[in-house]
Design a protein around this motif. Structure first.
Motif, PDB file in Angstrom:
ATOM      1  N   GLY A  83      39.327 -23.328   9.688  1.00 13.70           N
ATOM      2  CA  GLY A  83      40.869 -22.428   9.500  1.00 13.70           C
ATOM      3  C   GLY A  83      41.183 -22.125   8.279  1.00 13.70           C
ATOM      4  O   GLY A  83      42.548 -21.740   8.032  1.00 13.70           O
ATOM      5  N   LEU A  84      40.326 -22.757   7.083  1.00 12.62           N
ATOM      6  CA  LEU A  84      40.997 -22.993   5.421  1.00 12.62           C
ATOM      7  C   LEU A  84      39.477 -22.337   4.884  1.00 12.62           C
ATOM      8  O   LEU A  84      39.238 -21.754   5.215  1.00 12.62           O
ATOM      9  CB  LEU A  84      41.219 -24.248   5.151  1.00 12.62           C
ATOM     10  CG  LEU A  84      41.843 -25.290   6.253  1.00 12.62           C
ATOM     11  CD1 LEU A  84      42.179 -26.170   5.467  1.00 12.62           C
ATOM     12  CD2 LEU A  84      43.163 -25.042   5.685  1.00 12.62           C
ATOM     13  N   ASP A  85      40.771 -21.270   4.339  1.00 12.14           N
ATOM     14  CA  ASP A  85      40.075 -20.669   2.812  1.00 12.14           C
ATOM     15  C   ASP A  85      39.507 -21.275   2.194  1.00 12.14           C
ATOM     16  O   ASP A  85      39.634 -22.355   1.768  1.00 12.14           O
ATOM     17  CB  ASP A  85      40.761 -19.728   2.031  1.00 12.14           C
ATOM     18  CG  ASP A  85      42.159 -19.561   2.054  1.00 12.14           C
ATOM     19  OD1 ASP A  85      42.450 -20.794   1.607  1.00 12.14           O
ATOM     20  OD2 ASP A  85      42.719 -18.872   1.818  1.00 12.14           O
ATOM     21  N   GLU A  86      38.353 -20.769   0.804  1.00 10.12           N
ATOM     22  CA  GLU A  86      38.223 -21.692  -0.336  1.00 10.12           C
ATOM     23  C   GLU A  86      39.569 -22.759  -0.845  1.00 10.12           C
ATOM     24  O   GLU A  86      39.360 -23.768  -1.295  1.00 10.12           O
ATOM     25  CB  GLU A  86      37.921 -20.879  -0.958  1.00 10.12           C
ATOM     26  CG  GLU A  86      37.073 -21.833  -2.537  1.00 10.12           C
ATOM     27  CD  GLU A  86      36.223 -21.367  -3.364  1.00 10.12           C
ATOM     28  OE1 GLU A  86      36.070 -21.320  -4.783  1.00 10.12           O
ATOM     29  OE2 GLU A  86      35.517 -19.833  -3.201  1.00 10.12           O
ATOM     30  N   ASP A  87      40.753 -22.124  -1.476  1.00 12.78           N
ATOM     31  CA  ASP A  87      41.782 -22.754  -1.756  1.00 12.78           C
ATOM     32  C   ASP A  87      42.816 -23.200  -1.219  1.00 12.78           C
ATOM     33  O   ASP A  87      43.111 -24.288  -1.017  1.00 12.78           O
ATOM     34  CB  ASP A  87      42.962 -21.430  -2.137  1.00 12.78           C
ATOM     35  CG  ASP A  87      42.582 -20.252  -3.093  1.00 12.78           C
ATOM     36  OD1 ASP A  87      41.766 -20.759  -3.424  1.00 12.78           O
ATOM     37  OD2 ASP A  87      43.032 -19.254  -3.444  1.00 12.78           O
ATOM     38  N   GLY A  88      42.594 -22.904   0.723  1.00 16.37           N
ATOM     39  CA  GLY A  88      43.593 -23.844   1.642  1.00 16.37           C
ATOM     40  C   GLY A  88      42.145 -25.694   1.313  1.00 16.37           C
ATOM     41  O   GLY A  88      42.931 -26.359   1.752  1.00 16.37           O
ATOM     42  N   ARG A  89      41.102 -25.068   0.965  1.00 16.50           N
ATOM     43  CA  ARG A  89      40.160 -26.642   2.017  1.00 16.50           C
ATOM     44  C   ARG A  89      40.569 -26.962   0.025  1.00 16.50           C
ATOM     45  O   ARG A  89      40.212 -28.536   0.124  1.00 16.50           O
ATOM     46  CB  ARG A  89      38.563 -26.035   1.542  1.00 16.50           C
ATOM     47  CG  ARG A  89      38.604 -25.413   2.272  1.00 16.50           C
ATOM     48  CD  ARG A  89      36.782 -25.823   3.229  1.00 16.50           C
ATOM     49  NE  ARG A  89      36.534 -24.783   2.196  1.00 16.50           N
ATOM     50  CZ  ARG A  89      36.200 -23.094   2.418  1.00 16.50           C
ATOM     51  NH1 ARG A  89      36.271 -22.687   2.920  1.00 16.50           N
ATOM     52  NH2 ARG A  89      35.277 -22.448   1.117  1.00 16.50           N
ATOM     53  N   ALA A  90      40.182 -26.055  -1.038  1.00 13.75           N
ATOM     54  CA  ALA A  90      40.608 -27.118  -1.925  1.00 13.75           C
ATOM     55  C   ALA A  90      42.286 -27.898  -2.686  1.00 13.75           C
ATOM     56  O   ALA A  90      42.158 -28.863  -2.505  1.00 13.75           O
ATOM     57  CB  ALA A  90      40.700 -26.477  -3.704  1.00 13.75           C
ATOM     58  N   ALA A  91      42.835 -27.905  -1.431  1.00 15.04           N
ATOM     59  CA  ALA A  91      44.981 -28.573  -1.525  1.00 15.04           C
ATOM     60  C   ALA A  91      44.211 -29.588  -0.801  1.00 15.04           C
ATOM     61  O   ALA A  91      44.739 -30.181  -0.598  1.00 15.04           O
ATOM     62  CB  ALA A  91      45.430 -27.600  -1.239  1.00 15.04           C
ATOM     63  N   LEU A  92      43.309 -29.120   0.821  1.00 19.77           N
ATOM     64  CA  LEU A  92      43.696 -30.428   1.197  1.00 19.77           C
ATOM     65  C   LEU A  92      42.548 -31.746   0.916  1.00 19.77           C
ATOM     66  O   LEU A  92      43.140 -32.653   1.124  1.00 19.77           O
ATOM     67  CB  LEU A  92      42.714 -29.427   2.391  1.00 19.77           C
ATOM     68  CG  LEU A  92      42.027 -30.906   3.410  1.00 19.77           C
ATOM     69  CD1 LEU A  92      43.760 -31.855   4.050  1.00 19.77           C
ATOM     70  CD2 LEU A  92      41.193 -30.067   4.899  1.00 19.77           C
ATOM     71  N   ARG A  93      41.879 -31.398   0.396  1.00 22.06           N
ATOM     72  CA  ARG A  93      40.931 -32.263  -0.883  1.00 22.06           C
ATOM     73  C   ARG A  93      41.872 -32.916  -2.090  1.00 22.06           C
ATOM     74  O   ARG A  93      41.333 -34.336  -2.566  1.00 22.06           O
ATOM     75  CB  ARG A  93      39.316 -31.476  -1.403  1.00 22.06           C
ATOM     76  CG  ARG A  93      38.468 -31.548  -0.854  1.00 22.06           C
ATOM     77  CD  ARG A  93      37.185 -31.304  -1.460  1.00 22.06           C
ATOM     78  NE  ARG A  93      36.881 -30.063  -2.606  1.00 22.06           N
ATOM     79  CZ  ARG A  93      36.993 -28.645  -1.405  1.00 22.06           C
ATOM     80  NH1 ARG A  93      36.048 -28.254  -0.680  1.00 22.06           N
ATOM     81  NH2 ARG A  93      37.442 -28.072  -2.814  1.00 22.06           N
ATOM     82  N   GLN A  94      42.834 -32.639  -2.491  1.00 22.36           N
ATOM     83  CA  GLN A  94      43.349 -32.857  -3.468  1.00 22.36           C
ATOM     84  C   GLN A  94      44.333 -34.705  -3.525  1.00 22.36           C
ATOM     85  O   GLN A  94      45.030 -33.748  -2.115  1.00 22.36           O
ATOM     86  CB  GLN A  94      44.597 -31.947  -3.583  1.00 22.36           C
ATOM     87  CG  GLN A  94      45.784 -32.146  -5.371  1.00 22.36           C
ATOM     88  CD  GLN A  94      46.069 -30.577  -5.824  1.00 22.36           C
ATOM     89  OE1 GLN A  94      47.512 -30.881  -5.707  1.00 22.36           O
ATOM     90  NE2 GLN A  94      45.664 -29.722  -6.995  1.00 22.36           N
ATOM     91  N   GLY A  95      44.251 -35.011  -3.757  1.00 23.05           N
ATOM     92  CA  GLY A  95      44.760 -36.172  -3.535  1.00 23.05           C
ATOM     93  C   GLY A  95      43.769 -37.141  -2.939  1.00 23.05           C
ATOM     94  O   GLY A  95      44.284 -38.679  -2.688  1.00 23.05           O
TER      95      GLY A  95
END
Length: 235
Positions: A83-95
């Motif tokens: 359910g996540l776009d590229e930006d959403g996946r990047a935000a999930l990975r952050q930290g």
């Protein structure tokens, strides 16, 4: 209850369910992964082994949300990636997610220290704390004296260690590493193995490692062999 039992019963930090990956190659349709299942518990160390070209690195990228599967579902840190776009996946990975690439992927215009600082700054870490953690990470991989050097001024093994320091610095919940000891001499490789396992002990981080290094694989909780697009338990 043993540590192994606790890991088995813990909710999966990373899960792949019936994951497939197909590509269109020069010779036609190519199936790389086929209905692959995998659960990784918090704090678990998993080694993925197999022949070159068997799909190990492809799987690692899918699990970390760097690519999307052709079929099936992947959950990372409790969230479905579908359910996540590229930006959403990047935000999930952050930290939360660290990744050590086989080709390092250091930014050539940044020094070793600046490369390690980057994910901390992107996560909004305060400057003083980010600087401290970056210096600690470089010291841990034995490169404190090379902090001001650019990637072109470092050997391949030193670049690998900077990449590992960059992945470690944010204290991720899960670390994916593609051949983390592949460009290192035996002594440095042994040091990196200890560092990977120390992260797991200190922060409770899960490790998912693609490796040909038997010493590293032997230190993991599970060893999985990639064959014909699927994973098989290995003693």
């Amino acid at each position: 209850m043993t540590e192994s039992d606790q890991l088995t019963q813990a909710p999966a930090l990373c899960r792949a369910l019936a994951v497939g990956k197909q590509l269109q190659g020069p010779a036609g349709h190519l199936s790389i992964l086929r209905a692959l299942d995998l659960d990784v518990a918090p704090g678990e160390a998993v080694a993925i082994l197999g022949a070159s070209g068997s799909g190990k690195s492809t799987l690692l990228g899918l699990l970390a949300g760097l690519d999307s599967p052709s079929s099936g579902d992947i959950w990372l840190c409790g969230q479905a990636l579908a359910g996540l776009d590229e930006d959403g996946r990047a935000a999930l990975r952050q930290g939360r997610v660290g990744f050590v690439f086989q080709n390092f992927q250091l930014l050539p215009t940044l020094t070793a220290r600046e490369n390690v600082l980057l994910p901390l700054e992107l996560a909004g870490e305060r400057a003083a704390e980010a600087s401290r953690r970056a210096e600690e990470a470089l010291t841990a991989v034995g490169l404190s004296e090379r902090a001001g050097h650019y990637p072109r001024q470092l050997s391949g093994g030193e670049q690998q260690r900077v990449a590992i320091a960059r992945a470690f610095a944010p204290a991720p919940r899960i670390l994916f590493a593609d051949e983390p000891t592949g460009n290192l001499d035996a002594d440095t490789g042994a040091r990196i193995i200890e560092l990977l396992l120390q992260l797991r002990a200190d922060a409770g981080a899960a490790l998912v490692l693609v490796t040909h290094d038997p010493a590293l694989a032997e230190r993991c909780d599970r060893r999985l062999h990639m064959h014909d697009g699927q994973l098989r338990e290995q003693d």
